[in-house]
Design a protein around this motif. Structure first.
Motif, short mmCIF file in Angstrom:
data_model
loop_
_atom_site.label_atom_id
_atom_site.label_comp_id
_atom_site.label_asym_id
_atom_site.label_seq_id
_atom_site.Cartn_x
_atom_site.Cartn_y
_atom_site.Cartn_z
N ALA A 109 0.92 -1.33 -0.24
CA ALA A 109 -0.12 -0.07 0.16
C ALA A 109 0.87 1.44 -0.13
O ALA A 109 0.52 2.37 -0.52
CB ALA A 109 -0.97 0.07 1.08
N ALA A 110 2.11 1.34 0.77
CA ALA A 110 2.94 2.35 0.79
C ALA A 110 3.50 2.70 -0.66
O ALA A 110 3.60 3.79 -1.12
CB ALA A 110 3.98 2.26 1.74
N VAL A 111 3.82 1.60 -1.37
CA VAL A 111 4.56 1.73 -2.44
C VAL A 111 3.43 2.05 -3.80
O VAL A 111 3.88 3.22 -4.45
CB VAL A 111 5.25 0.31 -3.08
CG1 VAL A 111 5.59 0.45 -4.70
CG2 VAL A 111 6.58 -0.05 -2.19
N LEU A 112 2.23 1.49 -3.53
CA LEU A 112 1.30 1.91 -4.88
C LEU A 112 -0.04 2.63 -4.27
O LEU A 112 -0.73 3.20 -5.35
CB LEU A 112 0.75 0.32 -5.13
CG LEU A 112 1.62 -0.56 -5.78
CD1 LEU A 112 1.15 -1.90 -6.11
CD2 LEU A 112 2.31 0.03 -7.05
N GLY A 113 -0.07 2.80 -3.03
CA GLY A 113 -1.25 3.84 -2.72
C GLY A 113 -2.51 3.20 -2.75
O GLY A 113 -3.62 3.71 -2.58
N GLU A 114 -2.41 1.75 -2.92
CA GLU A 114 -3.75 1.03 -2.67
C GLU A 114 -3.44 -0.34 -2.21
O GLU A 114 -2.36 -1.03 -1.96
CB GLU A 114 -4.18 0.97 -4.15
CG GLU A 114 -3.68 0.18 -5.05
CD GLU A 114 -3.99 0.28 -6.61
OE1 GLU A 114 -5.03 -0.67 -6.79
OE2 GLU A 114 -3.73 1.02 -7.18
N GLU A 115 -4.55 -0.95 -1.68
CA GLU A 115 -4.55 -2.47 -1.11
C GLU A 115 -4.25 -3.29 -2.15
O GLU A 115 -4.83 -3.08 -3.46
CB GLU A 115 -5.81 -2.68 -0.35
CG GLU A 115 -6.03 -1.55 0.98
CD GLU A 115 -4.93 -1.73 2.26
OE1 GLU A 115 -4.39 -3.13 2.32
OE2 GLU A 115 -4.50 -0.74 2.56
N SER A 116 -4.09 -4.60 -1.66
CA SER A 116 -4.03 -5.57 -2.59
C SER A 116 -4.26 -6.96 -1.89
O SER A 116 -4.37 -7.05 -0.77
CB SER A 116 -2.50 -5.81 -3.38
OG SER A 116 -1.76 -5.96 -2.33
N GLU A 117 -4.72 -7.92 -2.56
CA GLU A 117 -4.96 -9.16 -1.85
C GLU A 117 -3.94 -10.02 -1.34
O GLU A 117 -2.95 -10.02 -2.23
CB GLU A 117 -6.09 -9.96 -2.81
CG GLU A 117 -7.30 -9.24 -3.28
CD GLU A 117 -8.01 -9.72 -4.51
OE1 GLU A 117 -9.10 -10.47 -4.32
OE2 GLU A 117 -7.44 -9.59 -5.63
N LYS A 118 -4.22 -10.63 -0.41
CA LYS A 118 -3.31 -11.74 -0.09
C LYS A 118 -2.95 -12.69 -1.16
O LYS A 118 -3.92 -13.31 -1.74
CB LYS A 118 -3.53 -12.60 1.26
CG LYS A 118 -3.46 -11.39 2.48
CD LYS A 118 -4.02 -12.16 3.77
CE LYS A 118 -3.65 -11.16 4.89
NZ LYS A 118 -4.33 -12.00 6.26
N GLY A 119 -1.83 -13.00 -1.46
CA GLY A 119 -1.38 -14.02 -2.52
C GLY A 119 -1.38 -13.42 -4.00
O GLY A 119 -1.45 -14.05 -4.90
N SER A 120 -1.45 -11.96 -3.92
CA SER A 120 -1.55 -11.30 -5.22
C SER A 120 -0.03 -10.88 -5.42
O SER A 120 0.74 -10.96 -4.92
CB SER A 120 -2.74 -10.43 -5.32
OG SER A 120 -2.35 -9.06 -4.39
N ALA A 121 0.15 -10.35 -6.95
CA ALA A 121 1.24 -9.75 -7.28
C ALA A 121 0.97 -8.54 -8.22
O ALA A 121 0.11 -8.67 -9.03
CB ALA A 121 2.12 -10.88 -8.00
N TRP A 122 1.79 -7.66 -8.17
CA TRP A 122 1.81 -6.45 -8.95
C TRP A 122 3.31 -6.61 -10.04
O TRP A 122 4.11 -6.77 -9.55
CB TRP A 122 1.92 -5.26 -8.44
CG TRP A 122 0.40 -4.89 -7.67
CD1 TRP A 122 0.11 -4.82 -6.48
CD2 TRP A 122 -0.50 -4.00 -8.27
NE1 TRP A 122 -0.99 -4.32 -5.99
CE2 TRP A 122 -1.56 -4.23 -7.26
CE3 TRP A 122 -0.65 -3.58 -9.56
CZ2 TRP A 122 -2.71 -3.22 -7.42
CZ3 TRP A 122 -1.86 -2.95 -9.92
CH2 TRP A 122 -2.83 -2.74 -8.90
N VAL A 123 2.94 -6.54 -11.15
CA VAL A 123 3.77 -6.19 -12.19
C VAL A 123 4.28 -4.88 -12.45
O VAL A 123 3.62 -4.03 -12.67
CB VAL A 123 3.53 -6.89 -13.46
CG1 VAL A 123 5.00 -6.75 -14.50
CG2 VAL A 123 3.17 -8.19 -13.51
#
Length: 142
Positions: A109-123
């Motif tokens: 969240a600090a890097v992207l400014g939004e939440e993500s789901e457990k077990g997910s990944a961002w490219v």
């Protein structure tokens, strides 16, 4: 450089864990998510696998590292509470490599400014401002 920013897989509820939270392992769902992440990320040219020293993060990327024959590198810069600046410095350190970095929800969240789901990944890829910009979101598999 491509960074695959991974949020650790499911590890049960923090409130139900009696011991040191750094030692809280993945639950059954989290282990399935870790295998799914390995399958989803294995074909993306990953050259390095880095993780928070928390057990749940290490367990999340171990299937990927095993599949690729790579070591898992523990880095304090990915620990809970580390913040965006630490991740950006670490991303710069990996240079041109494709790297999977496993961390915690607050750090993502600090890097992207939004939440993500457990077990997910961002490219993520570098942007002109010296940061990392999201290119694709990979939802949890299991």
């Amino acid at each position: 450089m491509t960074i695959l920013l991974v949020r650790h897989a499911a590890a049960g509820k923090r409130s139900r864990w009696a011991g040191d939270d750094r030692l809280r392992p993945l639950d059954d769902r989290g282990r399935r998510q870790a295998v799914g992440l390995a399958e989803a990320l294995a074909s993306r040219g990953v050259e390095r696998v880095l993780t928070s020293p928390y057990i749940r993060c290490r367990q999340t990327v171990e299937p990927l590292a095993k599949t690729l024959g790579l070591p898992v590198e523990e880095r304090i810069e990915l620990a809970e509470g580390a913040g965006a600046a630490a991740v950006l410095l670490l991303a710069g350190e990996v240079g041109g490599a494709v790297a999977a970095l496993c961390t915690h929800g607050d750090v993502v969240a600090a890097v992207l400014g939004e939440e993500s789901e457990k077990g997910s990944a961002w490219v993520l890829e570098p942007d002109r401002g010296g940061g990392l910009s999201p290119r694709e979101y990979l939802r949890p598999v299991a």
